[in-house]
Structures are given as structure tokens and as C-alpha cells.
Write a protein that holds these residues in place. Structure first.
Motif, short mmCIF file in Angstrom:
data_model
loop_
_atom_site.label_atom_id
_atom_site.label_comp_id
_atom_site.label_asym_id
_atom_site.label_seq_id
_atom_site.Cartn_x
_atom_site.Cartn_y
_atom_site.Cartn_z
N MET A 151 0.87 -1.18 0.00
CA MET A 151 0.00 0.00 0.00
C MET A 151 0.90 1.22 0.00
O MET A 151 1.96 1.22 0.64
CB MET A 151 -0.93 0.03 1.22
N ALA A 152 0.49 2.25 -0.72
CA ALA A 152 1.33 3.46 -0.80
C ALA A 152 0.49 4.72 -0.60
O ALA A 152 -0.68 4.77 -0.99
CB ALA A 152 2.03 3.52 -2.15
N LYS A 153 1.11 5.71 0.00
CA LYS A 153 0.50 7.03 0.19
C LYS A 153 1.28 8.04 -0.64
O LYS A 153 2.49 8.10 -0.56
CB LYS A 153 0.52 7.43 1.67
N THR A 154 0.57 8.79 -1.46
CA THR A 154 1.22 9.81 -2.27
C THR A 154 0.48 11.14 -2.11
O THR A 154 -0.69 11.17 -1.75
CB THR A 154 1.24 9.43 -3.77
N LEU B 146 -3.61 0.63 -3.30
CA LEU B 146 -3.13 -0.75 -3.20
C LEU B 146 -2.41 -1.09 -4.49
O LEU B 146 -2.92 -0.81 -5.58
CB LEU B 146 -4.30 -1.71 -3.00
N LEU B 147 -1.23 -1.69 -4.38
CA LEU B 147 -0.43 -2.00 -5.56
C LEU B 147 -0.37 -3.50 -5.79
O LEU B 147 -0.31 -4.28 -4.84
CB LEU B 147 0.98 -1.44 -5.38
N GLU B 148 -0.42 -3.91 -7.05
CA GLU B 148 -0.45 -5.32 -7.40
C GLU B 148 0.89 -6.02 -7.22
O GLU B 148 0.96 -7.23 -7.11
CB GLU B 148 -0.93 -5.49 -8.85
N SER B 149 1.96 -5.23 -7.21
CA SER B 149 3.28 -5.81 -6.96
C SER B 149 4.15 -4.78 -6.25
O SER B 149 3.84 -3.59 -6.25
CB SER B 149 3.96 -6.23 -8.28
N LYS B 150 5.23 -5.24 -5.66
CA LYS B 150 6.13 -4.33 -4.94
C LYS B 150 6.86 -3.39 -5.90
O LYS B 150 7.41 -2.37 -5.49
CB LYS B 150 7.12 -5.13 -4.12
N ASP B 151 6.86 -3.77 -7.19
CA ASP B 151 7.55 -2.95 -8.19
C ASP B 151 6.63 -1.91 -8.83
O ASP B 151 7.10 -1.06 -9.59
CB ASP B 151 8.15 -3.84 -9.28
N THR B 152 5.34 -1.99 -8.55
CA THR B 152 4.39 -1.04 -9.13
C THR B 152 4.65 0.36 -8.56
O THR B 152 4.80 0.51 -7.35
CB THR B 152 2.93 -1.45 -8.80
N PRO B 153 4.74 1.38 -9.42
CA PRO B 153 4.98 2.74 -8.92
C PRO B 153 3.92 3.17 -7.91
O PRO B 153 2.75 2.81 -8.04
CB PRO B 153 4.90 3.59 -10.20
N ASN C 161 2.38 5.86 -7.46
CA ASN C 161 1.29 6.70 -7.95
C ASN C 161 0.31 5.94 -8.85
O ASN C 161 -0.55 6.54 -9.49
CB ASN C 161 1.84 7.92 -8.70
N MET C 162 0.43 4.63 -8.88
CA MET C 162 -0.49 3.81 -9.65
C MET C 162 -1.29 2.93 -8.70
O MET C 162 -1.40 3.21 -7.52
CB MET C 162 0.28 2.98 -10.68
N GLY C 163 -1.88 1.85 -9.21
CA GLY C 163 -2.63 0.94 -8.35
C GLY C 163 -4.07 1.34 -8.16
O GLY C 163 -4.56 2.31 -8.74
N ALA C 164 -4.78 0.59 -7.31
CA ALA C 164 -6.20 0.81 -7.05
C ALA C 164 -6.36 1.77 -5.87
O ALA C 164 -5.80 1.56 -4.81
CB ALA C 164 -6.89 -0.51 -6.75
N THR C 165 -7.14 2.81 -6.07
CA THR C 165 -7.32 3.83 -5.03
C THR C 165 -8.08 3.27 -3.82
O THR C 165 -9.14 2.67 -3.97
CB THR C 165 -8.08 5.05 -5.59
N VAL C 166 -7.53 3.49 -2.65
CA VAL C 166 -8.18 3.14 -1.39
C VAL C 166 -9.05 4.31 -0.95
O VAL C 166 -10.24 4.17 -0.67
CB VAL C 166 -7.14 2.81 -0.30
N ILE C 167 -8.44 5.49 -0.93
CA ILE C 167 -9.15 6.72 -0.60
C ILE C 167 -8.31 7.89 -1.10
O ILE C 167 -7.08 7.83 -1.08
CB ILE C 167 -9.39 6.83 0.94
#
Length: 213
Positions: A176-179, A189-196, A198-204
């Protein structure tokens, strides 16, 4: 002699027309081959990508260690704004059809993210909805758990039965990442540890001035 010349001319015309027709069909066939090939390749890539994601999800699910004794608020408490505010649920609402958002307890999501990043267990509930005539109407309800290595997400169906939250099949994510960009904040939420990040599925996502506590 004229007959032979006329006959020879007719044969020549027939051969030219036949050659052009064959060449046309040949070109159409050749031109169509790459199109069919490209469509097949694109479909195959999409299918392979879907299978790969499913395999990753299965691996994450298999490696996830269920948390024993985790304290979760009663699921029906999500319908009560004040109760949810007190039990630490992250809440994002609008009031009486306003477009302005209000965000509460976002620090609990930061705490969850810190626990995950430090290899510790954690839990947080996120509620999205609106308050109309003093009543909280829930549009989205998700629960996040982590064993410190994998994030488990449970999404509840809030529409099928207005009197009951229906639990969906959990999904599993490695990160999970916060930007933030300017005034905007986003958790994903990111599909892999290598996913940037600023991408992935928005949590909030929300603006900083939406935070109320």
C-alpha cells in the motif's frame, strides 16, 4: 489475320484482369493476416496478464497468516457516524448532497500503513458515504488487515440488501502506498512491490483541507 489479332487481344485483356483480381485477393489476404495476428496477440496478452495476477493473488493468500484475536467493531456500527468516529474507523462523507468531502480518523490509516511497513499486524475500517437528514448512508465499506507482510482487503456489498452488509471474497495485496501532489492525498493498493506508488487501485483520495480531525 484480324481475327487472330482480336482473339489475342481478348486473351491478353482476360489475363490482365485475372492477374489484377488475384493480386487484389492476395493483397487483401496479406493485409488481413497481420490484423488477425495482432488481435490474437493482444487477447492472448490480456489473458496471460489476468492469469498471472490470479496466480500472484493465490500466492499472497497462501502466505497470509490470519490474525488471531483481532478486535473489529461490529459491522452494523458502520451505519452510525458517532460510533464509527469513536471506534477509529476512517470516514469520508459529504453532507446533505454537498459536493464537499469531510475526512475523519485518517491517522488510523497512517497507523495501519506504518504497521505494515514495519512488519507488524494491523487493522482498519474505511467507510465512505453521506449524511442525509442526520443519518449516515454507507456507499462503500472496506476492511483492511495485515500480518505485516501481506494486506488482506474485504469489501462489503452495501447495495444488494439495504438492511445488511454482505461480505465479499477477500483480496490480497503486497503493498500500500500514500502519495501527495499539491493539496491532494491518495492511498492506493499495488499489485506488486515494483508497481509505482502513484499507480494501483485507489483506497481513498481527498484534499488536505477535507481533513477534520
Amino acid at each position: 489475320m484480324k481475327k487472330y489479332i482480336l482473339l489475342a487481344g481478348t486473351v491478353a485483356i482476360v489475363l490482365v484482369i485475372s492477374g489484377c483480381t488475384n493480386n487484389k485477393y492476395s493483397n487483401e489476404t496479406m493485409n488481413n493476416k497481420p490484423t488477425i495476428s495482432n488481435k490474437t496477440t493482444a487477447t492472448q496478452k490480456k489473458s496471460d496478464s489476468k492469469k498471472a495476477n490470479e496466480e500472484v493473488d493465490k500466492d499472497l493468500e497462501a502466505s497470509y497468516k490470519e490474525i488471531n484475536g483481532i478486535k473489529k467493531p461490529n459491522i452494523e456500527d458502520a451505519r452510525n457516524f458517532e460510533t464509527s468516529l469513536k471506534n477509529g474507523s476512517v470516514i469520508m462523507i459529504s453532507r446533505d448532497n454537498s459536493t464537499e468531502k469531510e475526512v475523519y480518523n485518517i491517522s488510523m490509516l497512517d497507523k495501519f500503513l506504518d504497521s505494515f511497513n514495519n512488519g507488524k499486524e494491523g487493522y482498519v475500517r474505511i467507510i465512505k458515504g453521506s449524511i442525509v437528514s442526520g443519518k449516515l448512508l454507507v456507499n462503500k465499506l472496506d476492511e483492511y488487515e495485515t500480518d505485516g507482510k501481506v494486506i488482506k482487503v474485504t469489501v462489503y456489498d452495501t447495495y444488494t440488501d439495504k438492511n445488511k452488509f454482505i461480505q465479499g471474497t477477500p483480496g490480497y495485496f503486497p503493498k500500500m502506498a500514500k502519495t501527495s501532489s499539491g493539496n491532494a492525498i491518495r492511498y492506493a493498493l499495488l499489485e506488486s512491490k515494483d508497481t509505482p506508488d502513484n499507480m494501483g487501485a485507489t483506497v481513498i483520495s481527498f484534499d488536505k483541507n477535507s481533513i477534520k480531525n
